[in-house]
Write a protein that holds these residues in place. Structure first.
Motif, PDB file in Angstrom:
ATOM      1  N   GLU A   1       0.688  -1.162  -0.089  1.00  0.00           N
ATOM      2  CA  GLU A   1      -0.008   0.216  -0.046  1.00  0.00           C
ATOM      3  C   GLU A   1       0.827   1.143   0.013  1.00  0.00           C
ATOM      4  OE1 GLU A   1      -0.613   0.823   4.756  1.00  0.00           O
ATOM      5  OE2 GLU A   1      -2.057  -0.649   3.580  1.00  0.00           O
ATOM      6  N   GLY A   2       0.351   2.390  -0.270  1.00  0.00           N
ATOM      7  CA  GLY A   2       0.955   3.596  -0.290  1.00  0.00           C
ATOM      8  C   GLY A   2       1.102   4.371  -1.694  1.00  0.00           C
ATOM      9  N   THR A   3       1.841   5.225  -1.779  1.00  0.00           N
ATOM     10  CA  THR A   3       1.955   6.133  -2.902  1.00  0.00           C
ATOM     11  C   THR A   3       3.597   5.916  -3.363  1.00  0.00           C
ATOM     12  OG1 THR A   3       0.181   7.625  -2.345  1.00  0.00           O
ATOM     13  CG2 THR A   3       1.783   8.466  -3.686  1.00  0.00           C
ATOM     14  N   LEU A   4       3.764   5.543  -4.594  1.00  0.00           N
ATOM     15  CA  LEU A   4       4.982   5.653  -4.982  1.00  0.00           C
ATOM     16  C   LEU A   4       5.303   6.917  -5.653  1.00  0.00           C
ATOM     17  CD1 LEU A   4       5.169   2.102  -6.914  1.00  0.00           C
ATOM     18  CD2 LEU A   4       6.381   2.670  -4.821  1.00  0.00           C
TER      19      LEU A   4
ATOM     20  N   VAL B   1       2.566  13.648  -1.408  1.00  0.00           N
ATOM     21  CA  VAL B   1       1.468  13.510  -0.455  1.00  0.00           C
ATOM     22  C   VAL B   1       2.187  13.595   0.854  1.00  0.00           C
ATOM     23  CG1 VAL B   1       0.087  11.999  -2.104  1.00  0.00           C
ATOM     24  CG2 VAL B   1       1.906  11.136  -0.380  1.00  0.00           C
ATOM     25  N   ASP B   2       1.391  13.869   1.875  1.00  0.00           N
ATOM     26  CA  ASP B   2       1.708  13.727   3.341  1.00  0.00           C
ATOM     27  C   ASP B   2       1.707  12.294   3.484  1.00  0.00           C
ATOM     28  OD1 ASP B   2       1.415  16.701   3.197  1.00  0.00           O
ATOM     29  OD2 ASP B   2      -0.296  16.524   4.291  1.00  0.00           O
ATOM     30  N   GLY B   3       2.578  12.097   4.499  1.00  0.00           N
ATOM     31  CA  GLY B   3       2.685  10.529   5.046  1.00  0.00           C
ATOM     32  C   GLY B   3       3.890  10.319   5.733  1.00  0.00           C
ATOM     33  N   THR B   4       4.053   8.857   5.949  1.00  0.00           N
ATOM     34  CA  THR B   4       5.247   8.347   6.300  1.00  0.00           C
ATOM     35  C   THR B   4       6.081   7.685   5.404  1.00  0.00           C
ATOM     36  OG1 THR B   4       3.852   8.012   8.662  1.00  0.00           O
ATOM     37  CG2 THR B   4       6.031   6.646   8.286  1.00  0.00           C
ATOM     38  N   VAL B   5       7.317   7.613   5.344  1.00  0.00           N
ATOM     39  CA  VAL B   5       8.246   7.333   4.494  1.00  0.00           C
ATOM     40  C   VAL B   5       8.215   5.564   4.765  1.00  0.00           C
ATOM     41  CG1 VAL B   5      10.675   6.794   3.312  1.00  0.00           C
ATOM     42  CG2 VAL B   5       9.853   9.062   3.758  1.00  0.00           C
TER      43      VAL B   5
ATOM     44  N   ARG C   1       8.314   4.872  -1.275  1.00  0.00           N
ATOM     45  CA  ARG C   1       6.689   4.397  -0.920  1.00  0.00           C
ATOM     46  C   ARG C   1       6.294   5.092   0.132  1.00  0.00           C
ATOM     47  NH1 ARG C   1       4.252   0.379   1.728  1.00  0.00           N
ATOM     48  NH2 ARG C   1       6.298  -0.740   2.018  1.00  0.00           N
ATOM     49  N   ILE C   2       5.267   6.080   0.159  1.00  0.00           N
ATOM     50  CA  ILE C   2       4.779   6.783   1.328  1.00  0.00           C
ATOM     51  C   ILE C   2       3.338   6.456   1.811  1.00  0.00           C
ATOM     52  CG2 ILE C   2       4.366   9.021   2.017  1.00  0.00           C
ATOM     53  CD1 ILE C   2       6.409  10.237   0.315  1.00  0.00           C
ATOM     54  N   VAL C   3       3.358   6.068   2.914  1.00  0.00           N
ATOM     55  CA  VAL C   3       1.799   5.717   3.278  1.00  0.00           C
ATOM     56  C   VAL C   3       1.389   6.677   4.344  1.00  0.00           C
ATOM     57  CG1 VAL C   3       2.433   3.191   3.018  1.00  0.00           C
ATOM     58  CG2 VAL C   3       2.990   4.347   5.225  1.00  0.00           C
TER      59      VAL C   3
END
Length: 149
Positions: free
Chosen positions: A72-75, A124-128, A147-149
């Protein structure tokens, strides 16, 4: 530009697997593109298989593993071909590490392309969650970097 320099650039492209290169020097512009050979494997006609009795691991009830689930997450993808740098300098602390919180627009890394340093921001905002490449590694266009989740 002399022919020897162009030949050395073409050789470098082949050795590193690059498919395109653009160079502007002293008001002259040069663009090199390389075709990648794709070899199609012959495809055999489909033949219905006869049932085969279970043997070995199948007879013991052992099953094959399922493919790994999609992460999951944004690449964050490389916007250009170049060299990936995780920090602003050789002795500097990396821009981000796994587990760091980032906000949209925060600098994640630098990609050096044609002696230009391109800062790559978080989309995006998130966690690496994952850093997909190593410091100093050559990256290709659209190669996953983070990858950021």
């Amino acid at each position: 530009m002399d022919v020897k320099k162009i030949e050395s650039l073409a050789k470098l492209m082949k050795e590193t697997g690059l498919t395109g290169l653009e160079l502007v020097e002293d008001g002259q512009q040069l663009r090199l593109e390389r075709q990648v050979e794709v070899v199609a494997a012959p495809v055999a006609a489909a033949v219905p298989a006869a049932p085969v009795p279970a043997t070995g691991a199948e007879a013991l009830g052992v099953t094959h593993e399922e493919p790994a689930p999609v992460k999951e997450g944004t690449l964050v993808l490389a916007p250009t071909v170049g060299v990936f740098y995780s920090a602003p300098g050789p002795d500097a602390r990396p821009f981000v590490e796994v587990g760091d919180q980032v906000k949209k627009g925060d600098t994640l890394c630098i990609i050096e392309a044609m002696k230009l340093m391109n800062e790559i921001p978080a989309e995006v905002d998130g966690t690496v969650a994952e850093i997909c490449v190593g410091n100093g590694q050559v990256v290709e266009f659209n190669q996953p970097l983070f990858r950021i989740v």
